[in-house]
Design an enzyme around this catalytic site. Structure first.
Site, PDB file in Angstrom:
ATOM      1  N   LYS A  69      26.672  21.756  74.715  1.00  0.00           N
ATOM      2  CA  LYS A  69      25.239  21.478  74.819  1.00  0.00           C
ATOM      3  C   LYS A  69      24.521  22.091  73.625  1.00  0.00           C
ATOM      4  O   LYS A  69      24.940  23.117  73.086  1.00  0.00           O
ATOM      5  CB  LYS A  69      24.668  22.068  76.121  1.00  0.00           C
ATOM      6  CG  LYS A  69      25.296  21.495  77.400  1.00  0.00           C
ATOM      7  CD  LYS A  69      24.886  20.057  77.629  1.00  0.00           C
ATOM      8  CE  LYS A  69      25.425  19.521  78.945  1.00  0.00           C
ATOM      9  NZ  LYS A  69      26.871  19.275  78.946  1.00  0.00           N
ATOM     10  N   ASP A  70      23.417  21.478  73.244  1.00  0.00           N
ATOM     11  CA  ASP A  70      22.666  21.929  72.077  1.00  0.00           C
ATOM     12  C   ASP A  70      22.221  23.377  72.203  1.00  0.00           C
ATOM     13  O   ASP A  70      21.892  23.860  73.283  1.00  0.00           O
ATOM     14  CB  ASP A  70      21.431  21.049  71.888  1.00  0.00           C
ATOM     15  CG  ASP A  70      21.799  19.652  71.422  1.00  0.00           C
ATOM     16  OD1 ASP A  70      22.343  18.908  72.247  1.00  0.00           O
ATOM     17  OD2 ASP A  70      21.536  19.327  70.257  1.00  0.00           O
ATOM     18  N   ARG A  71      22.182  24.044  71.064  1.00  0.00           N
ATOM     19  CA  ARG A  71      21.659  25.409  71.034  1.00  0.00           C
ATOM     20  C   ARG A  71      20.135  25.424  71.123  1.00  0.00           C
ATOM     21  O   ARG A  71      19.564  26.188  71.901  1.00  0.00           O
ATOM     22  CB  ARG A  71      22.106  26.111  69.740  1.00  0.00           C
ATOM     23  CG  ARG A  71      21.505  27.492  69.571  1.00  0.00           C
ATOM     24  CD  ARG A  71      21.992  28.160  68.300  1.00  0.00           C
ATOM     25  NE  ARG A  71      21.395  29.481  68.162  1.00  0.00           N
ATOM     26  CZ  ARG A  71      21.612  30.298  67.128  1.00  0.00           C
ATOM     27  NH1 ARG A  71      22.423  29.922  66.160  1.00  0.00           N
ATOM     28  NH2 ARG A  71      21.022  31.476  67.065  1.00  0.00           N
TER      29      ARG A  71
END
Length: 337
Positions: free
Chosen positions: A84-86
C-alpha cells in the site's frame, strides 16, 4: 522501441479523449484513503495472529518490520496481502506466525505512523494476492480545466471501465526496474537477491502487457474484441503475461501479441527461460460503486473499488492529469494493488 532502450517508460495512450484538466494528488496523506477488502476474516484460532492496521505515512514493508521486532520474530514470519502507498492513509491486514507461547497484545503498540485496530488468530499466513481488492477515496485538489470534460470522462470510466495498465509504481523509480530486468535477463548483471529478481521480472512482464494494451488502443481496438481473443470470466478480452509456451490467443489477436513480442525479444525470451508460465490478464479494469462530488469548485472527491491487481492511477489517468508533491525517492516501494 528496441532492446536496450528501456531507460524511460513510453507514454502509453489513453482510451478516452484527454480532458485537458489537471489536479494535485496526495497533497495530504488523507487525500488518498485505501481500505483493503480481505478474502476472509480471521477465525479466532490458529498459529497466526492477524492484525487489522491503519497506517499513515508509512510503507507496508516498514510496518511489517516493526511488527516483527515487536513480536520477536523474523521478518519472514510476517505476511501481508498487498503493498500500500506510503503517502496515504491505508487500512490493511498483516499476519504474524506465533504458534507457541503467550500471545502479545499488539493493539498496545504505540507508533506515530500506524496503529493496530484489532487482532485475532487464524489458521494461515497472509500471502501476496490474498485480497478481493481495495476501496479508494481520493481527494483531488487545485483542479483546473473544463468541468464538463472531466464529468464526461468520469461517466465514461464509470460505465465502460479503463485500460488495465500496470501502474508506474510497478516499474520503479523513473521506470528503472525494466532496464534492470532487461540487463538481468540478458545476463549483463547478476541479481542474487530473490526479492529483487522477482521485482525485476514483474516489471518486465508488466511492461510487455502494457505494450500490448497500448497497441490495441492505438489501433482503435479499445473496448473491442479481436478474432482469436482469450476472454476472462466476465467476457472481456485479455492480454499476455509472458512466460513459457505459446500465447493462447489465435488469429488476429495472436498476430498482434507476437508482433509486440518481436521487438522485445530479450525480455520475452528471458521470461520464458526464467521459468515463468504464460498467464492472462484482463485488458479492462472496471471500477465498482464509483461516485464523485465537488465539495469546492477546484476540489474533486472520487470513491470506487477495484479488484486485486488493478491500479487506481489507471482510473485517474483517464479523467485528468495529476501531479504529486516532489517527495518520492528511488527506493520507495509503494504500490496499491
Amino acid at each position: 522501441m528496441t532492446d536496450a532502450q528501456y531507460t524511460t517508460l513510453p507514454l502509453w495512450p489513453n482510451a478516452y479523449p484527454a480532458s485537458g484538466a489537471t489536479a494535485t494528488l496526495k497533497l495530504l496523506n488523507e487525500d488518498f484513503v485505501v481500505t483493503e477488502l480481505p478474502l476472509q476474516l480471521p477465525s479466532g484460532a490458529g498459529e497466526h495472529i492477524w492484525l487489522d492496521i491503519e497506517k499513515n505515512g508509512a510503507n507496508t514493508a516498514f510496518v511489517a518490520q516493526q511488527l516483527a521486532e515487536a513480536a520477536g520474530v523474523e521478518d519472514k514470519d510476517v505476511g501481508y496481502a498487498g503493498l500500500k502507498d506510503r503517502y496515504a492513509i491505508t487500512r490493511q491486514w498483516f499476519s504474524i506466525y506465533l504458534p507457541k507461547g503467550d500471545t502479545p497484545d499488539l493493539t498496545l503498540l504505540q507508533h506515530p505512523e500506524f496503529k493496530v485496530l484489532s487482532q485475532s488468530r487464524h489458521v494461515k499466513k497472509l500471502r501476496p494476492g490474498d485480497l478481493q481488492g481495495n476501496r479508494f477515496r481520493i481527494v483531488l485538489r487545485d483542479v483546473t480545466g473544463d468541468r464538463d470534460a472531466i464529468e464526461s470522462n468520469l461517466k465514461a470510466v464509470a460505465s465502460q471501465g479503463v485500460p488495465n495498465y500496470f501502474g508506474a509504481q510497478r516499474f520503479g523509480f523513473e521506470g528503472g526496474n525494466v532496464e534492470q530486468g532487461r540487463a538481468m535477463l540478458a545476463r549483463e548483471i547478476r541479481v542474487r537477491n530473490p526479492k529483487k529478481k522477482g521485482i525485476y521480472l514483474s516489471a518486465v512482464r508488466s511492461f510487455v502487457f502494457n505494450e500490448v494494451l497500448a497497441l490495441r488502443i492505438r489501433q482503435g481496438l479499445w473496448g473491442k474484441t479481436l478474432p482469436g481473443d482469450v476472454m476472462d470470466e466476465a467476457g472481456r478480452p485479455t492480454g499476455p503475461l509472458w512466460g513459457r509456451g505459446r500465447v493462447s490467443t489465435t488469429d488476429e489477436a495472436q498476430a498482434l501479441e507476437n508482433g509486440v513480442a518481436e521487438p522485445h525479444a530479450t525480455l520475452c525470451d528471458g521470461m520464458e527461460h526464467a521459468g515463468l508460465d504464460q498467464e492472462r490478464r484482463s485488458l479492462v479494469a472496471s471500477p465498482l460503486d464509483m461516485s464523485w462530488e465537488w465539495p469546492q469548485a477546484d476540489q474533486l472527491v472520487i470513491t470506487f473499488s477495484l479488484p486485486a491487481g488493478n491500479y487506481a492511477t489507471s482510473v485517474l489517468n483517464e479523467i485528468l492529469r495529476t501531479t504529486e508533491p516532489d517527495r518520492h525517492t528511488e527506493n520507495e516501494p509503494a504500490a496499491v494493488e
